[in-house]
Design an enzyme around this catalytic site. Structure first.
Site, PDB file in Angstrom:
ATOM      1  N   GLY A 135       6.942   4.971   8.538  1.00 32.05           N
ATOM      2  CA  GLY A 135       6.055   6.101   8.767  1.00 32.05           C
ATOM      3  C   GLY A 135       6.277   6.672  10.154  1.00 32.05           C
ATOM      4  N   SER A 136       5.256   7.271  10.706  1.00 30.48           N
ATOM      5  CA  SER A 136       5.389   7.968  11.978  1.00 30.48           C
ATOM      6  C   SER A 136       5.422   6.986  13.143  1.00 30.48           C
ATOM      7  CB  SER A 136       4.223   8.942  12.166  1.00 30.48           C
ATOM      8  OG  SER A 136       3.021   8.225  12.407  1.00 30.48           O
ATOM      9  N   THR A 137       6.034   7.419  14.241  1.00 22.34           N
ATOM     10  CA  THR A 137       6.081   6.599  15.446  1.00 22.34           C
ATOM     11  C   THR A 137       4.682   6.371  15.998  1.00 22.34           C
ATOM     12  OG1 THR A 137       8.301   7.357  15.983  1.00 22.34           O
ATOM     13  CG2 THR A 137       6.995   6.478  17.797  1.00 22.34           C
ATOM     14  N   GLU A 138       3.808   7.377  15.877  1.00 26.35           N
ATOM     15  CA  GLU A 138       2.449   7.233  16.396  1.00 26.35           C
ATOM     16  C   GLU A 138       1.718   6.084  15.700  1.00 26.35           C
ATOM     17  OE1 GLU A 138       4.135  10.952  17.403  1.00 26.35           O
ATOM     18  OE2 GLU A 138       3.832  10.097  15.406  1.00 26.35           O
ATOM     19  N   GLU A 174       9.453  15.774  16.006  1.00 21.34           N
ATOM     20  CA  GLU A 174       9.822  15.674  14.595  1.00 21.34           C
ATOM     21  C   GLU A 174       8.930  16.612  13.776  1.00 21.34           C
ATOM     22  OE1 GLU A 174      10.813  12.183  11.361  1.00 21.34           O
ATOM     23  OE2 GLU A 174       9.029  11.934  12.615  1.00 21.34           O
ATOM     24  N   GLY A 203       3.214   3.661  14.055  1.00 13.91           N
ATOM     25  CA  GLY A 203       3.960   2.461  14.388  1.00 13.91           C
ATOM     26  C   GLY A 203       3.479   1.828  15.682  1.00 13.91           C
ATOM     27  N   GLU A 240      10.152   1.131  10.591  1.00 18.13           N
ATOM     28  CA  GLU A 240      11.131   2.224  10.420  1.00 18.13           C
ATOM     29  C   GLU A 240      10.349   3.503  10.627  1.00 18.13           C
ATOM     30  OE1 GLU A 240      12.622   5.315   9.023  1.00 18.13           O
ATOM     31  OE2 GLU A 240      12.652   4.390   7.028  1.00 18.13           O
ATOM     32  N   LYS A 257       0.851  -1.195   0.000  1.00 17.30           N
ATOM     33  CA  LYS A 257       0.000   0.000   0.000  1.00 17.30           C
ATOM     34  C   LYS A 257       0.880   1.236   0.000  1.00 17.30           C
ATOM     35  CE  LYS A 257      -1.887   2.656   3.047  1.00 17.30           C
ATOM     36  NZ  LYS A 257      -1.919   3.967   2.337  1.00 17.30           N
ATOM     37  N   CYS A 259      12.977  11.126   7.258  1.00 15.45           N
ATOM     38  CA  CYS A 259      12.904  10.638   8.636  1.00 15.45           C
ATOM     39  C   CYS A 259      14.247  10.752   9.351  1.00 15.45           C
ATOM     40  CB  CYS A 259      12.417   9.196   8.657  1.00 15.45           C
ATOM     41  SG  CYS A 259      13.328   8.095   7.558  1.00 15.45           S
TER      42      CYS A 259
END
Length: 803
Positions: A245-248, A398, A250, A267, A193, A301
């Site tokens: 993508g973002s830590t949130e 970030e 993730g 990542e 995706k 990133c």
């Protein structure tokens, strides 16, 4: 409404050149409305819903793309599942030919892909043409080599199965290559995706791959927003998830996949330090900063967004940076003289503006060039903040935009402290002419990649990935191949061999051992084992103990009932022993040899204890003890031999891949093989420099508690090995929730394993959770490379050399 042809007029100051008409033709396919690519063909979305793909530089619509729904994801997974047996069974050479063909297709269509990427994302054509697309081809050709060598270089491993891959919008096509190439090389099939903002080049590549002969169903592309990604993450017939993508997000994926048995690599975000010492070449530093934070509009990133400068040269460097910023050009991305293109979407532009305003409100000094950005499109100027507090929002969050925050330091130790003052750990840059200083600082920075006197260098041969809240797993090189392989002996999930008593359940009172005939019926001498924390036997916080019974129901002993505070104390002791990681491998090996040496004379005693607890015969107990001694010798041998590597990357220099310990690892040991399972896990972790908080087998903990005196006699430094007995499920969850624990290993039942994985999302700690059967006596399963990899994380240090 602006047409695609008019976009070219705006973005390149004239009609589309002949070489770019292929992009116009491709965008005009299907009437400018793209479906999903499943099973080797285009299909309309089952929801009959689409969304617009917007050009960030002009805000005009490039195309409409299908919003995939549950039926589309089911179809894509079904196609991938159907294609998997034949694809994974192909000889490595056959898969290598397919991957090499993909590399050649990318090279032949380089201009088409570069222009589409620039239109789709808003980044400059100079970046897509000279960096992104050549690296895409490089990844496919490099991984063609791994497909060719798979059988000899990864013996005993096989493909995972169907892989779900979710990629971001900042490097739309490069991220496809980073994920698809190793997955296909290993024999997996893929459901991909792309990001909602930037799906076009992924769809184009899927079409090119099919035209190049890639079998139908091996690569499937479904488009859509986060709901489509969630369908992939939760799909029961997907075996692995790879996400960038973002830590949130993730964290949400970690929680959603908890207990599913799916492999996971993440990542995530970063707040990378760019460290400048006073002897650095400041002119080179300035160009490095341009590449670090204004490359791709700062939407990277691993962008060097925190400039840490030696106080004595800070003013000079800031003056040079401002002069260079005045000369940066922001404008139409198809103009090859442009340095910075457009921000990907209005929502990202608004985020940048909001965080910049927060920086000003918190007292930092803002500086931007005197020139103005284009008023049409989503543009933002390069921005520099000085006088920034290390705790300021802009120093911690970030921003993901062209915003640099500068801080100063006075000593190398202060520089390292500032660099690590973040929950992230993706990348860092170190600038100095002193190679000794560089190689002293690089290992101390908590980041998966460290560039010395360079920045933002990537290659297919070198692993990329983060520490801490920047995620886990690696992409690229040998490290990245492991993410798409599993041992051939892995079997289906199972229930625990011995189910521990649920929390709160009443335990039957153990009967006292029957008196031995011929002896007086004296009362037994009470034996209650304490906890082992900080090198000492200590009483549990709440003072409670639990009975440990033999198979016949008689009392064997009592062990301390550990709780949350005991875990906290053990974690503190483990952190206090952090010097263990800096101890030489030889010294660590000697101590493990001592443990084996001191266990050997007591082999019969331990064998009888194991037999008495588990109901096995003494001969079986003795075999377990003998194998434990052998296993300790194995980890002692590896302590000074688990070397890193030097990667062959296309620069004049070397890239050192260093295997570093995770830090503090919480280990919930298996119920079966209570001594051998404990030693296999704790021995591996400590051999490679980690400190440990271990929860032994809940049903059979005495094999571990008897080790207290062995550890005492073996010069194990206080805090390196800490042992907390008690309810394994509850204590393992406490370890997973603890922000000062860097990794958790859990071997038990699926429900508790799921709880551990969910709890680990708090600080994105590494987890190794299993409820599959494992023969701990088998060296492949109890002492193979899988265990070594779980105990380490790879740091890649890029070191250019020469004048």
């Amino acid at each position: 409404m602006t047409t695609v042809s008019e976009i070219f007029e705006t973005m390149s100051y004239g009609p589309a050149p002949e070489s770019d008409k292929q992009a116009l033709e491709w965008l005009g396919r299907h009437g400018g409305h793209f479906g999903v690519f499943i099973g080797g063909r285009w299909t309309p979305g089952a929801l009959d819903t689409s969304f617009a793909v917007i050009n960030p530089a002009t805000t005009a619509t490039l195309a409409r793309v299908t919003q995939a729904g549950p039926a589309d994801v089911d179809a894509a997974v079904g196609a991938a599942r159907q294609a998997f047996p034949a694809w994974s069974a192909l000889p490595g050479h056959a898969r290598a030919r397919h991957l090499y063909a993909l590399a050649r297709e990318v090279q032949k269509h380089a201009r088409l892909l570069a222009v589409l990427e620039s239109l789709d994302n808003g980044k400059s054509i100079r970046e897509t043409r000279d960096l992104d697309i050549p690296l895409v081809a490089r990844h496919f050709s490099h991984h063609a080599g791994w497909a060719q060598l798979l059988e000899s270089e990864f013996p005993g491993y096989r493909a995972v199965g169907v892989v779900g891959q979710i990629i971001p919008w900042n490097f739309p096509l490069l991220m496809v290559a980073w994920k698809v190439a190793p997955a296909l090389a290993a024999g997996n099939t893929v459901v991909l995706k792309p990001a909602e903002f930037t799906p076009l080049t992924a769809l184009c590549l899927a079409e090119l791959a099919h035209e190049a002969g890639l079998p139908a169903g091996v690569l499937n592309v479904v488009t859509g927003d986060g709901t489509t990604g969630d369908l992939i993450v939760r799909h029961p017939d997907i075996d692995k998830i790879a996400f960038t993508g973002s830590t949130e997000v993730g964290r949400l994926i970690r929680q959603a996949t908890a207990g599913s048995g799916k492999k996971l690599s993440l990542e995530l975000g970063g707040k990378s330090p760019f460290i400048v010492f006073d002897d650095a070449d400041l002119d080179s530093v300035v160009e490095g900063v341009v590449d670090a934070i204004w490359f791709n509009q700062g939407q990277v990133c691993c962008a060097g967004s925190r400039l840490l400068v030696h106080e004595s040269v800070a003013d000079r460097l800031v003056a040079k940076l401002r002069a260079r910023m005045e000369k940066l050009r922001v404008g139409p991305p198809l103009d090859k003289a442009i340095d910075m293109g457009a921000i990907v979407a209005p929502v990202q532009l608004e985020r940048i503006r909001t965080l910049v305003n927060a920086g000003v409100a918190e007292g930092a000094t803002l500086w931007q060039p005197s020139w103005a950005c284009p008023t049409e499109g989503y543009f933002y100027p390069p921005t520099l903040f000085t006088n920034v507090s290390p705790a300021a929002t802009i120093a911690q969050v970030e921003i993901f935009g062209p915003v640099l925050v500068a801080m100063t330091f006075r000593t190398p130790s202060e520089a390292v402290e500032l660099a690590n003052n973040t929950p992230y750990g993706l990348a860092a840059s170190v600038w100095t002419e002193n190679i000794n200083l560089a190689l002293d600082v690089a290992p101390k920075v908590k980041a998966g990649v460290v560039w010395i006197n360079c920045t933002n260098l990537f290659d297919a041969a070198s692993g990329f990935g983060g520490y801490r809240e920047s995620g886990f797993g690696r992409e690229g090189g040998r490290e990245g191949m492991w993410e798409y392989l599993q041992p051939t002996w892995h079997v289906a999930p199972r229930d625990p061999v011995t189910a521990p008593t649920p929390r709160g359940a009443k335990r039957a009172k153990a009967s006292a051992p029957a008196p031995t005939p011929g002896r007086s019926a004296l009362p037994a001498i009470d034996r209650t084992y304490k906890l082992f924390i900080g090198g000492a036997q200590v009483r549990p916080d709440q003072g409670y103990s639990r009975p440990i019974t033999r198979p016949d129901g008689t009392l064997a002993a009592e062990v301390a009932e550990g709780n949350r505070k005991d875990i906290r104390n053990a974690v503190e002791a483990a952190h206090a022993a952090s010097g263990w990681a800096r101890t030489s491998g030889h010294a660590r090996s000697q101590i493990l040899y001592y443990v084996a040496e001191n266990l050997a004379p007591r082999a019969d005693e331990f064998a009888e204890r194991i037999a008495g607890m588990t109901g096995s015969d003494v001969a079986a107990g003795r075999r377990e003890v003998d194998t434990t001694i052998e296993r300790l010798f194995t980890w002692a041998a590896w302590a000074d031999k688990y070397d890193g590597a030097v990667h062959q990357v296309p620069i004049r220099g070397v890239t050192l891949a260093m295997n570093e310990p995770l830090g503090v690892i919480g280990i919930a040991c298996p119920e079966e093989s209570p001594l051998l399972g404990f030693a296999s896990l704790v021995g591996a972790a400590t051999a490679l420099g980690n400190t440990v908080v271990a929860i032994p087998s809940e049903a059979h903990p005495l094999a571990a508690t008897e080790l207290y005196t062995v550890l005492d006699a073996s010069d194990v430094p206080p805090g390196v090995i800490n042992i907390v007995t008690g309810p394994k499920e509850a204590l393992a969850t406490v370890l997973a929730e603890h922000d000062d624990v860097d990794g958790v290993w859990y071997f038990g039942n699926q429900a508790a394993g799921a709880a551990v994985e969910r709890a680990s999302a708090g600080n994105m700690k590494r987890t190794w959770v299993e409820w599959q059967p494992r023969d701990w006596a088998d060296s492949r399963q109890g002492a193979g490379p899988e265990v070594l990899r779980a105990a380490t994380q790879v740091k890649n240090i890029w070191i250019p050399y020469g004048e």
